[in-house]
Design a protein around this motif. Sequence first.
Motif, PDB file in Angstrom:
ATOM      1  N   PRO A   1      10.074   0.385   9.239  1.00 35.46           N
ATOM      2  CA  PRO A   1       9.955   2.048  10.303  1.00 35.46           C
ATOM      3  C   PRO A   1       9.856   3.141   9.646  1.00 35.46           C
ATOM      4  CG  PRO A   1      11.776   0.401  11.013  1.00 35.46           C
ATOM      5  CD  PRO A   1      11.069  -0.020   9.268  1.00 35.46           C
ATOM      6  N   LEU A   2       9.303   4.023  10.435  1.00 36.77           N
ATOM      7  CA  LEU A   2       8.689   5.854   9.510  1.00 36.77           C
ATOM      8  C   LEU A   2       7.714   5.492   9.004  1.00 36.77           C
ATOM      9  CD1 LEU A   2      12.692   6.664   9.476  1.00 36.77           C
ATOM     10  CD2 LEU A   2      10.315   7.278  11.237  1.00 36.77           C
ATOM     11  N   ILE A   3       7.663   4.257   7.955  1.00 36.13           N
ATOM     12  CA  ILE A   3       7.204   4.604   6.704  1.00 36.13           C
ATOM     13  C   ILE A   3       5.205   2.914   6.808  1.00 36.13           C
ATOM     14  CG2 ILE A   3       8.668   5.018   4.729  1.00 36.13           C
ATOM     15  CD1 ILE A   3       8.510   2.291   4.155  1.00 36.13           C
ATOM     16  N   GLY A   4       5.335   2.881   7.943  1.00 39.70           N
ATOM     17  CA  GLY A   4       4.123   2.165   8.058  1.00 39.70           C
ATOM     18  C   GLY A   4       3.517   1.987   7.280  1.00 39.70           C
ATOM     19  N   ALA A   5       2.218   3.236   7.770  1.00 40.67           N
ATOM     20  CA  ALA A   5       1.445   3.513   7.654  1.00 40.67           C
ATOM     21  C   ALA A   5       1.160   3.792   5.541  1.00 40.67           C
ATOM     22  CB  ALA A   5       0.586   5.302   7.855  1.00 40.67           C
ATOM     23  N   ALA A   6       2.563   4.265   5.248  1.00 43.96           N
ATOM     24  CA  ALA A   6       2.501   4.080   4.146  1.00 43.96           C
ATOM     25  C   ALA A   6       2.707   2.846   3.644  1.00 43.96           C
ATOM     26  CB  ALA A   6       3.185   4.942   3.275  1.00 43.96           C
ATOM     27  N   ALA A   7       3.286   1.826   4.163  1.00 40.04           N
ATOM     28  CA  ALA A   7       3.719   0.619   3.233  1.00 40.04           C
ATOM     29  C   ALA A   7       2.559  -0.078   3.713  1.00 40.04           C
ATOM     30  CB  ALA A   7       4.799   0.195   4.228  1.00 40.04           C
ATOM     31  N   GLY A   8       1.636   0.357   5.002  1.00 44.87           N
ATOM     32  CA  GLY A   8      -0.035  -0.475   5.379  1.00 44.87           C
ATOM     33  C   GLY A   8      -1.008  -0.084   3.309  1.00 44.87           C
ATOM     34  N   ALA A   9      -1.121   0.915   3.294  1.00 44.76           N
ATOM     35  CA  ALA A   9      -1.637   2.242   2.148  1.00 44.76           C
ATOM     36  C   ALA A   9      -1.316   1.142   0.738  1.00 44.76           C
ATOM     37  CB  ALA A   9      -1.872   3.420   2.896  1.00 44.76           C
ATOM     38  N   ALA A  10       0.378   1.275   0.803  1.00 44.88           N
ATOM     39  CA  ALA A  10      -0.275   0.987  -0.711  1.00 44.88           C
ATOM     40  C   ALA A  10       0.239  -0.551  -0.472  1.00 44.88           C
ATOM     41  CB  ALA A  10       1.808   0.914  -0.737  1.00 44.88           C
ATOM     42  N   THR A  11       0.844  -1.604   0.468  1.00 41.75           N
ATOM     43  CA  THR A  11       0.538  -2.760   0.523  1.00 41.75           C
ATOM     44  C   THR A  11      -1.012  -3.218  -0.087  1.00 41.75           C
ATOM     45  OG1 THR A  11       0.508  -3.291   2.511  1.00 41.75           O
ATOM     46  CG2 THR A  11       2.521  -3.868   1.542  1.00 41.75           C
ATOM     47  N   ASN A  12      -2.244  -2.549   1.141  1.00 37.59           N
ATOM     48  CA  ASN A  12      -3.440  -2.748   1.560  1.00 37.59           C
ATOM     49  C   ASN A  12      -3.767  -3.078  -0.709  1.00 37.59           C
ATOM     50  OD1 ASN A  12      -4.080  -3.703   3.068  1.00 37.59           O
ATOM     51  ND2 ASN A  12      -5.425  -2.483   3.974  1.00 37.59           N
ATOM     52  N   TYR A  13      -3.397  -1.765  -0.939  1.00 35.98           N
ATOM     53  CA  TYR A  13      -3.911  -1.009  -3.450  1.00 35.98           C
ATOM     54  C   TYR A  13      -3.664  -1.889  -3.961  1.00 35.98           C
ATOM     55  CZ  TYR A  13      -4.139   0.985  -6.792  1.00 35.98           C
ATOM     56  OH  TYR A  13      -4.042   1.106  -8.168  1.00 35.98           O
ATOM     57  N   ALA A  14      -2.151  -2.740  -2.746  1.00 36.28           N
ATOM     58  CA  ALA A  14      -1.800  -3.986  -4.323  1.00 36.28           C
ATOM     59  C   ALA A  14      -2.375  -5.053  -4.282  1.00 36.28           C
ATOM     60  CB  ALA A  14       0.423  -3.811  -3.765  1.00 36.28           C
ATOM     61  N   TYR A  15      -2.979  -5.054  -2.993  1.00 40.90           N
ATOM     62  CA  TYR A  15      -3.382  -6.740  -2.560  1.00 40.90           C
ATOM     63  C   TYR A  15      -4.988  -6.596  -3.161  1.00 40.90           C
ATOM     64  CZ  TYR A  15       0.073  -9.171   1.073  1.00 40.90           C
ATOM     65  OH  TYR A  15       0.916  -9.745   0.994  1.00 40.90           O
ATOM     66  N   THR A  16      -5.935  -5.477  -2.636  1.00 39.47           N
ATOM     67  CA  THR A  16      -6.881  -5.607  -4.049  1.00 39.47           C
ATOM     68  C   THR A  16      -7.022  -5.903  -5.062  1.00 39.47           C
ATOM     69  OG1 THR A  16      -7.341  -3.634  -2.328  1.00 39.47           O
ATOM     70  CG2 THR A  16      -9.346  -4.232  -3.517  1.00 39.47           C
ATOM     71  N   SER A  17      -5.913  -4.865  -5.805  1.00 39.71           N
ATOM     72  CA  SER A  17      -6.182  -4.565  -7.133  1.00 39.71           C
ATOM     73  C   SER A  17      -5.126  -6.391  -7.755  1.00 39.71           C
ATOM     74  CB  SER A  17      -4.746  -3.568  -7.206  1.00 39.71           C
ATOM     75  OG  SER A  17      -5.223  -2.102  -7.257  1.00 39.71           O
ATOM     76  N   TYR A  18      -3.904  -6.234  -6.535  1.00 34.98           N
ATOM     77  CA  TYR A  18      -4.202  -7.836  -7.449  1.00 34.98           C
ATOM     78  C   TYR A  18      -5.658  -9.393  -7.189  1.00 34.98           C
ATOM     79  CZ  TYR A  18      -1.783 -12.683  -7.587  1.00 34.98           C
ATOM     80  OH  TYR A  18      -1.451 -14.141  -7.436  1.00 34.98           O
ATOM     81  N   TYR A  19      -6.155  -8.852  -5.654  1.00 33.92           N
ATOM     82  CA  TYR A  19      -7.163 -10.630  -5.911  1.00 33.92           C
ATOM     83  C   TYR A  19      -8.060  -9.938  -7.009  1.00 33.92           C
ATOM     84  CZ  TYR A  19      -4.259 -12.534  -2.088  1.00 33.92           C
ATOM     85  OH  TYR A  19      -3.159 -13.552  -1.579  1.00 33.92           O
ATOM     86  N   GLN A  20      -9.316  -8.804  -7.038  1.00 30.39           N
ATOM     87  CA  GLN A  20      -9.733  -8.724  -7.800  1.00 30.39           C
ATOM     88  C   GLN A  20      -9.288  -8.962  -9.524  1.00 30.39           C
ATOM     89  OE1 GLN A  20     -12.246  -4.891  -6.480  1.00 30.39           O
ATOM     90  NE2 GLN A  20     -10.016  -4.067  -6.865  1.00 30.39           N
TER      91      GLN A  20
END
Length: 265
Positions: free
Chosen positions: A200-219
């Motif tokens: 709640p409340l930080i869904g967009a920020a959490a989505g951006a942060a997790t996608n950044y982490a996932y992309t960095s990780y898998y690369q």
Amino acid sequence: MTVQSPATALVPMDFDRELAVLVERHRAAGGVGLQVLNVIGTQAENLLERLPDRVKERLEDATTRALEVAMRAAQGSRGVVPDQRGWLNSALATAMGAAGGAGGLPTAMAELPVTVTVLLRAIQGIAAEHGFDPADPEVQKQCLAVFGSAGPLEADDGVDMAFLSARVTLTGATVHGILSRIAPRLATVLGQKLAAQTVPLIGAAAGAATNYAYTSYYQEMAHVHFGLMRVAEKSGKSRAEVVEAFTRRLQHSAAERAQRRGTRR
């Protein structure tokens, strides 16, 4: 499988230095994910509890479908869109994660296959960077195998080498067989991402942060995966020997970090 010029093939290789670089990439892979968990204020194992049961029950099927869509889209785009730099892949995925998280679970679910496509396309680009042809069916299987790693939100100093194991060969395996092998584990990993986007409340920020982490990780993990394949070819050593040497270095590095942390306390 390998696209390599005669000049490249003749370049001498410093085996120890190559492994040291790959160890550093492996170490860096999970750092961003732990920062995401700190922002969200939870543990990775608690994230899945946020998802409704109906979503958890369908997660593996949704992951398999996302991988199938990603394979077609990523490979089909190679003749149209050139490979991008790592930071640009991360920026694109970050923006998509923010959009997915802004609308809660429904938009996060809709964004999932798009993000998986971006990740797979980035992995294919890294395979090409290391001299392998992403159009080769065997290389395509290796690209999928990168998704078999633990995921960026796992706080683990141990050595997760299942996706690199020399004992599990992909030669001769069907793509469907590989998908069925990695989908259960990737479903858990992507479930953590979906759950973070519903905070709640930080869904967009959490989505951006997790996608950044996932992309960095898998690369980073793709660089490790295809880097080890390249080292094996250039050194003349077997894949098993290279993976074993890499694992020893990784374990030694983890032990040294643990010792330093203990000393500071």
